[in-house]
Design a protein around this motif. Structure first.
Motif, PDB file in Angstrom:
ATOM      1  N   ASP A  26      17.088   6.354  42.290  1.00  0.00           N
ATOM      2  CA  ASP A  26      17.668   5.510  41.038  1.00  0.00           C
ATOM      3  C   ASP A  26      16.201   5.693  40.128  1.00  0.00           C
ATOM      4  O   ASP A  26      15.106   5.444  40.564  1.00  0.00           O
TER       5      ASP A  26
ATOM      6  N   ARG B 191      20.935   7.102  38.161  1.00  0.00           N
ATOM      7  CA  ARG B 191      20.556   7.843  39.532  1.00  0.00           C
ATOM      8  C   ARG B 191      20.744   9.436  39.454  1.00  0.00           C
ATOM      9  O   ARG B 191      22.039   9.704  39.042  1.00  0.00           O
TER      10      ARG B 191
ATOM     11  N   VAL C  43      27.843   9.928  49.926  1.00  0.00           N
ATOM     12  CA  VAL C  43      27.909   9.629  48.648  1.00  0.00           C
ATOM     13  C   VAL C  43      29.133   8.603  48.570  1.00  0.00           C
ATOM     14  O   VAL C  43      30.156   8.589  48.941  1.00  0.00           O
TER      15      VAL C  43
ATOM     16  N   ASP D 181      26.824   4.980  43.650  1.00  0.00           N
ATOM     17  CA  ASP D 181      25.993   6.018  43.025  1.00  0.00           C
ATOM     18  C   ASP D 181      26.439   6.493  41.679  1.00  0.00           C
ATOM     19  O   ASP D 181      25.700   6.637  41.035  1.00  0.00           O
TER      20      ASP D 181
END
Length: 528
Positions: free
Chosen positions: A125, A143, A155, A182
């Protein structure tokens, strides 16, 4: 080198710079010695928020657009370039700045800024912000993707789109931001092009819109800019952009309902429609966190592209609007011989080859096709007849069969298709002919409902309960608003359908309506 000199570049030089690992992207080059306007604003210039997008292992795009007066012609900005500083930090506190620089917000691009940040660490991040004069933007989180070929255990990302401003509030965006994905895959219909209408009808009864579009139907660049501004002023949408990087593609309403290449729904002279396309393409780029490789050229821009998440996910983003043939059957739900037109194109042969080549070469566990409209060939007549949605893949039988046959023949495994457009949730399996399924499914498809389009909805429409009963490949259907959370691991790909009990009020309650999964190496959907 001064800021002015740095941006006084030829187009060839500009493209060279865009290919570098860290780019401050100015999409329209300034003429040498062009005067910068002072970065002083009577009204806060970052009213449209910030966004990040198209992440890579070493960076991402960060975006903002200066608009102190979003609904005015000229949106409160001088017709001169403005210098804006940007910073990227390794924590939310921004105590350690890992990348920074200055960018030029040019008037030719609506004073939008697209900074391609590079040189960062993979799979982590970062936070970013912009500064113009004495004003500072909100903080956004981005990210990077994992390193190429990296072993990735999980993920977790969101899927969303179809956010008609007049139909409801963006509570789903706020809840999606709180899910901390994400990334977000936006399948399109980011704006709607229609005029503001006092009422709409439901079952023949007039009802008042939740919110009103500003102005008439949009055609010009100024029209599109104002429409994007109205959507982006919504704080819940701003929260979703600030929470995670987006992979954004467009569908039809970013230009005009059900457009196909040079053809619109009103059969406008293509020369005239292309003027509208050109304005819409520029406005889309101006307002989305896209890389310079997607910079508009005339009526179009580069929508289809690819990203990877280590060895786990191969993400293929499609464009099913710019290169397709006109819809068959007069673009009405029915069945006609045009459905089987051997010359029909859905995404064009070059893109089709690009997709199959990428899928065939993929070493990832999951091969994801992220696109706009349903690939399942649902028979939408629950009676003895046959009816298809001609704007979906089902209306283009030749390219649909060709793509699915090549996926099967190249033995591409673990293919998952992510879709929107329908304003409903669906989960189903894909066959060459859904009416006569032969062998194991070639892929599975998750169709994700709208953020707001269609209003509150119900658990399932009566008509679609009947349609589901005559389409065995369709495992799940729901008619509420919301989004989806997808979680990919080396063993499973799970989609969680998140729904709201209402979007016509701001306090809609979120729940998980269903979870469906595909197990690696085992084609076909199972309940999770």
């Amino acid at each position: 080198m001064s800021v002015l000199d740095r941006y006084a570049l030829s187009r060839r030089r500009l493209m060279t710079v865009f290919g570098a690992s860290a780019v401050t992207a100015l999409s329209i080059p300034l003429e040498s010695r062009a005067a910068l306007a002072p970065a002083y604003f009577k009204t806060y210039p970052f009213q449209l928020g910030v966004a990040s997008g198209d992440p890579s292992p070493d960076g991402f795009v960060i975006w903002t657009r200066l608009a102190p007066e979003p609904f005015e012609i000229g949106y409160g900005m001088p017709m001169a370039p403005v210098e804006v500083a940007w910073e990227v930090g390794d924590s939310e506190s921004m105590k350690t700045i890992v990348a920074k620089g200055t960018a030029i917000a040019p008037p030719e691009l609506g004073h939008a800024i697209h900074v391609e940040v590079g040189g960062l660490q993979p799979g982590r991040d970062y936070w970013y912000r912009f500064i113009a004069g004495r004003d500072r933007s909100i903080l956004g989180r981005a990210r990077t993707t994992p390193a190429l070929g990296a072993v990735v255990e999980k993920v977790r990302f969101a899927v969303a789109g179809c956010q008609n401003y007049e139909n409801g509030y963006y509570t789903a965006h706020r809840r999606m931001a709180e899910d901390n994905p994400d990334f977000v895959f936006c399948y399109g219909d980011y704006i709607y092009e229609g005029r503001g209408a006092r009422t709409t009808t439901s079952g023949g009864r007039p009802i008042e819109n939740v919110r009103q579009h500003f102005g008439d139907e949009i055609y010009s660049l100024d029209d599109y800019r104002r429409r994007y501004a109205q959507y982006k002023l919504d704080v819940d949408l701003q929260a979703a952009h600030a929470a995670a990087p987006w992979f954004a593609i467009w569908d039809d309403h970013e230009i005009d309902n059900n457009w196909a290449a040079e053809i619109d729904q009103d059969n406008t002279d293509p020369k005239l429609f292309n003027l509208r396309r050109q304005a819409a393409a520029q406005a889309y780029y101006e307002n989305m966190p896209l890389r310079a490789s997607s910079f508009p050229a005339g009526t179009g821009l580069q929508i289809y592209r690819r990203a990877s998440y280590g060895q786990l996910v191969n993400l293929n983003l499609l464009d099913t609007r710019q290169f397709r043939s006109d819809q068959p059957c007069g673009d009405k739900w029915s069945w006609c011989e045009g459905v089987n037109d051997p010359k029909a194109q859905f995404m064009g042969l070059p893109q089709e080859k690009w997709l199959i080549d990428g899928l065939s070469a993929s070493k990832a566990t999951w091969n994801v096709i992220a696109q706009q409209v349903m690939m399942m060939d649902l028979d939408r007549d629950p009676g003895p007849g046959v009816m298809v949605n001609p704007d979906s893949w089902a209306g283009y039988n030749t390219p649909r069969r060709r793509v699915l046959s090549q996926i099967r023949d190249h033995k591409v495994g673990n293919v998952v298709v992510l879709t929107g457009d329908e304003h409903q949730n669906f989960a189903g399996d894909l066959y060459i002919d859904g009416a006569k399924p032969v062998g194991p499914p070639i892929a599975s498809e998750f169709v994700v409902t709208s953020i707001s389009s269609g209003g509150d909805g119900t658990d399932q429409r009566e008509t679609f309960a009947k349609i589901q009963a005559v389409n065995p490949m369709l495992k799940f259907n729901n008619d509420q608003r919301g989004y989806a959370i997808c979680e990919a691991t080396p063993k499973t790909f799970v989609t969680e359908f998140k729904v709201l009990d209402a979007v016509t009020r701001k306090d809609g309650k979120l729940s998980t309506r269903a979870k469906w999964a595909v197990e690696a190496g085992k084609p076909g959907l199972v309940q999770a």
